[in-house]
Design a protein around this motif. Structure first.
Motif, PDB file in Angstrom:
ATOM      1  N   HIS A 102       0.849  -1.187   0.000  1.00  0.00           N
ATOM      2  CA  HIS A 102       0.000   0.000   0.000  1.00  0.00           C
ATOM      3  C   HIS A 102       0.896   1.252   0.000  1.00  0.00           C
ATOM      4  O   HIS A 102       1.924   1.287   0.698  1.00  0.00           O
ATOM      5  CB  HIS A 102      -0.898  -0.018   1.233  1.00  0.00           C
ATOM      6  CG  HIS A 102      -1.975   1.013   1.228  1.00  0.00           C
ATOM      7  ND1 HIS A 102      -1.759   2.327   1.607  1.00  0.00           N
ATOM      8  CD2 HIS A 102      -3.290   0.938   0.892  1.00  0.00           C
ATOM      9  CE1 HIS A 102      -2.879   3.008   1.512  1.00  0.00           C
ATOM     10  NE2 HIS A 102      -3.834   2.193   1.077  1.00  0.00           N
TER      11      HIS A 102
ATOM     12  N   ASN B  55      -5.994 -11.621  11.235  1.00  0.00           N
ATOM     13  CA  ASN B  55      -6.714 -10.651  10.404  1.00  0.00           C
ATOM     14  C   ASN B  55      -7.810  -9.934  11.183  1.00  0.00           C
ATOM     15  O   ASN B  55      -8.183  -8.800  10.864  1.00  0.00           O
ATOM     16  CB  ASN B  55      -7.334 -11.352   9.187  1.00  0.00           C
ATOM     17  CG  ASN B  55      -6.317 -11.617   8.096  1.00  0.00           C
ATOM     18  OD1 ASN B  55      -5.256 -10.987   8.061  1.00  0.00           O
ATOM     19  ND2 ASN B  55      -6.625 -12.543   7.208  1.00  0.00           N
TER      20      ASN B  55
ATOM     21  N   VAL C  21      -6.371  -6.617  12.522  1.00  0.00           N
ATOM     22  CA  VAL C  21      -5.687  -5.672  11.635  1.00  0.00           C
ATOM     23  C   VAL C  21      -6.163  -4.245  11.892  1.00  0.00           C
ATOM     24  O   VAL C  21      -5.356  -3.304  11.986  1.00  0.00           O
ATOM     25  CB  VAL C  21      -5.886  -6.078  10.161  1.00  0.00           C
ATOM     26  CG1 VAL C  21      -5.544  -4.922   9.229  1.00  0.00           C
ATOM     27  CG2 VAL C  21      -5.029  -7.289   9.824  1.00  0.00           C
TER      28      VAL C  21
ATOM     29  N   VAL D 286       0.919  -3.485   7.975  1.00  0.00           N
ATOM     30  CA  VAL D 286       0.445  -4.786   8.433  1.00  0.00           C
ATOM     31  C   VAL D 286       0.711  -5.800   7.335  1.00  0.00           C
ATOM     32  O   VAL D 286       0.438  -5.545   6.151  1.00  0.00           O
ATOM     33  CB  VAL D 286      -1.059  -4.758   8.786  1.00  0.00           C
ATOM     34  CG1 VAL D 286      -1.285  -3.943  10.045  1.00  0.00           C
ATOM     35  CG2 VAL D 286      -1.890  -4.211   7.647  1.00  0.00           C
TER      36      VAL D 286
ATOM     37  N   THR E 277      -0.402  -9.027   5.729  1.00  0.00           N
ATOM     38  CA  THR E 277      -1.699  -9.689   5.737  1.00  0.00           C
ATOM     39  C   THR E 277      -2.102 -10.047   4.315  1.00  0.00           C
ATOM     40  O   THR E 277      -1.469  -9.596   3.349  1.00  0.00           O
ATOM     41  CB  THR E 277      -2.762  -8.766   6.367  1.00  0.00           C
ATOM     42  OG1 THR E 277      -4.036  -9.388   6.332  1.00  0.00           O
ATOM     43  CG2 THR E 277      -2.842  -7.440   5.630  1.00  0.00           C
TER      44      THR E 277
ATOM     45  N   ASP F 160      -7.033  -6.586   1.968  1.00  0.00           N
ATOM     46  CA  ASP F 160      -6.900  -5.284   1.324  1.00  0.00           C
ATOM     47  C   ASP F 160      -7.244  -4.235   2.369  1.00  0.00           C
ATOM     48  O   ASP F 160      -8.415  -4.022   2.698  1.00  0.00           O
ATOM     49  CB  ASP F 160      -7.833  -5.187   0.116  1.00  0.00           C
ATOM     50  CG  ASP F 160      -7.681  -3.871  -0.637  1.00  0.00           C
ATOM     51  OD1 ASP F 160      -6.754  -3.105  -0.287  1.00  0.00           O
ATOM     52  OD2 ASP F 160      -8.484  -3.611  -1.547  1.00  0.00           O
TER      53      ASP F 160
ATOM     54  N   ALA G  96      -1.386  -1.887   4.135  1.00  0.00           N
ATOM     55  CA  ALA G  96      -1.207  -3.337   4.062  1.00  0.00           C
ATOM     56  C   ALA G  96      -0.025  -3.696   3.161  1.00  0.00           C
ATOM     57  O   ALA G  96       0.203  -3.069   2.124  1.00  0.00           O
ATOM     58  CB  ALA G  96      -2.471  -4.001   3.536  1.00  0.00           C
TER      59      ALA G  96
ATOM     60  N   ARG H 299       0.387  -6.829   1.252  1.00  0.00           N
ATOM     61  CA  ARG H 299      -0.481  -7.975   0.947  1.00  0.00           C
ATOM     62  C   ARG H 299       0.330  -9.126   0.357  1.00  0.00           C
ATOM     63  O   ARG H 299       1.101  -8.952  -0.594  1.00  0.00           O
ATOM     64  CB  ARG H 299      -1.578  -7.569  -0.028  1.00  0.00           C
ATOM     65  CG  ARG H 299      -2.579  -6.584   0.551  1.00  0.00           C
ATOM     66  CD  ARG H 299      -3.752  -6.395  -0.379  1.00  0.00           C
ATOM     67  NE  ARG H 299      -4.525  -7.631  -0.528  1.00  0.00           N
ATOM     68  CZ  ARG H 299      -5.471  -7.798  -1.452  1.00  0.00           C
ATOM     69  NH1 ARG H 299      -5.729  -6.831  -2.328  1.00  0.00           N
ATOM     70  NH2 ARG H 299      -6.145  -8.925  -1.506  1.00  0.00           N
TER      71      ARG H 299
END
Length: 424
Positions: free
Chosen positions: A14, A47, A50, A61, A63, A66, A70, A72
């Motif tokens: 992100h 999750n 989060v 984070v 994870t 979305d 994040a 991802r």
């Protein structure tokens, strides 16, 4: 700093994600400098936390969701371990320590001798991974405690940590509900000795013939002239005198390990020995607390091997010897027999023996079902000049079939003894 844009794996980052100082898998620890890793748990997936981590200011984070900030990935746990392996590869010396007893003490002395970063007490796979990511690029060595309680776990840990030196402190009856036999324990823990160099404590050496050993007596790396009192354990390593305040033989053996590792790493032994004098181990792990009567606080955990070692240390100190023993966990079908054996040994090494909780009568002549009952008897008995050992497994342990076993919180007994003799 841990830069989410410079990871050793593919991830969708992100644009608001920013570097962190360290990682955590516990959302309660997340903050402006602490990123959060959303891992699967026994009851809930990370999750679910989060949003809480982001609200606490987590820089990013890790994870599969979305979410703002994040990083991802398809599987956060796989990504975490891959990241840890990549960071660990940058460190010049990683020491892994395992054993049935003495791991935490050995870790403390090894880290002091090497001036190393070391794992905190909490040593799960995710915790170790976060540690490796945070410190892997440090020029200082790393010391990692590698405890196991299931078959195959050491193989996973070795694959993650890849220690340059693997250490086995001791082998004895611990986690028998998972492993079945001491021989299986030795085999599983022995996987750590696949490291380029291995060291084995003298007690464990019969399980690993031909391996370099450390300790006292006939050992590859040996301390000499050991003397133990309530004030200190003192010995000589080579020509270097070593003094460890309020220590036992077990701690002296851990100090020899530290000096052996220093010698192997090229650290001046004299410098390492000076550092050892300042080592402190976490509460409940053989702390000698002098006063008008001496209290040995060893209440954190217990196994037959560690209790016998503590009783030997008790018997070596001057004064009337009092043992206060509680249940040892995860001993499987032989637990009553093993408690009876330990209790018989206590009767040989102590003048007065107390037992509390499950198997109290096996552990001591003066048996009590509860800690309050024990305290009433113990505090009426103890007198100036006594040496009182307090040892048991505490908390709750889970058997492989998820059957809870309750330990005995004897840290409250230590506190009561200290109050009784006039401490704060």
């Amino acid at each position: 700093m841990l830069d989410p844009t410079a990871l050793p794996f593919d991830a969708a980052v992100h644009p608001e994600a920013r570097p962190a100082v360290r990682l955590t898998w516990d959302s309660r620890e997340a903050g402006p400098n602490v990123a959060f890793v959303a891992l699967p748990g026994e009851r809930m997936h990370g999750n679910a936390f989060v949003e809480a981590a982001l609200a606490a200011g987590a820089p990013f984070v890790l994870t599969d969701l979305d979410a703002p900030r994040a990083v991802r990935v398809p599987d956060a746990q796989v990504a975490l371990f891959a990241w840890a392996r990549a960071e660990r590869a940058h460190n010049p010396l990683v020491v892994g320590i395992t054993g049935s007893v003495g791991k935490t003490t050995a870790k403390a002395y090894a880290a002091a001798a090497l001036d190393a970063h070391f794992m905190p007490v909490f040593n799960t796979m995710p915790a170790i991974a976060c540690f490796l990511i945070e410190f892997g690029r440090s020029a200082r060595p790393l010391v990692v405690e590698m405890g196991i309680d299931r078959l195959g776990e050491m193989r996973e840990l070795v694959d993650l940590v890849r220690p340059d030196v693997g250490v086995v402190t001791s082998i004895g009856e611990a986690h028998l509900e998972a492993f079945g036999t001491v021989e299986t324990i030795a085999r599983e823990k022995g996987v750590i000795l696949e490291a380029p160099r291995g060291l084995v404590g003298v007690q464990a050496s019969p399980f690993y013939p031909g391996r370099d050993t450390y300790g006292f007596g006939e050992a590859t790396f040996a301390g000499d002239a050991l003397q133990v009192s309530a004030e200190a354990a003192a010995f000589v390593y080579g020509e270097v005198p070593v003094a460890l305040p309020h220590a036992s033989k077990v701690q002296a053996e851990a100090a020899v390990l530290g000096l052996a590792l220093a010698e192997v790493a090229g650290v001046p032994v004299g410098t390492a020995a000076e550092r050892l004098a300042g080592v402190s181990v976490p509460g409940g792990r053989y702390r000698v607390l002098p006063g008008r009567f001496t209290v040995i606080d060893d209440a954190y955990n217990a196994s037959p091997l560690s209790v016998r070692a503590a009783l030997d240390a008790l018997a070596a100190l001057p004064g009337r010897h009092v043992s206060v023993l509680g249940r040892m966990l995860e001993l499987g079908d032989t637990e009553r027999e093993l408690h009876a054996q330990v209790g018989a040994y206590a009767r040989q090494r102590a003048d007065v023996t107390f037992g509390v909780g499950a198997f109290a009568s096996e552990l001591g002549e003066r048996a009590h079902a509860t800690v309050p009952d024990l305290l009433a008897d113990l505090l009426a008995e103890v007198r100036d000049g006594d040496v009182v050992l307090v040892k048991a497994s505490r908390g709750i342990s889970w058997a492989p079939q998820r059957r809870a076993q309750e330990g005995v919180g004897l840290d409250t007994v230590v506190d009561a003894l200290l109050r009784a003799r006039g401490d704060a």
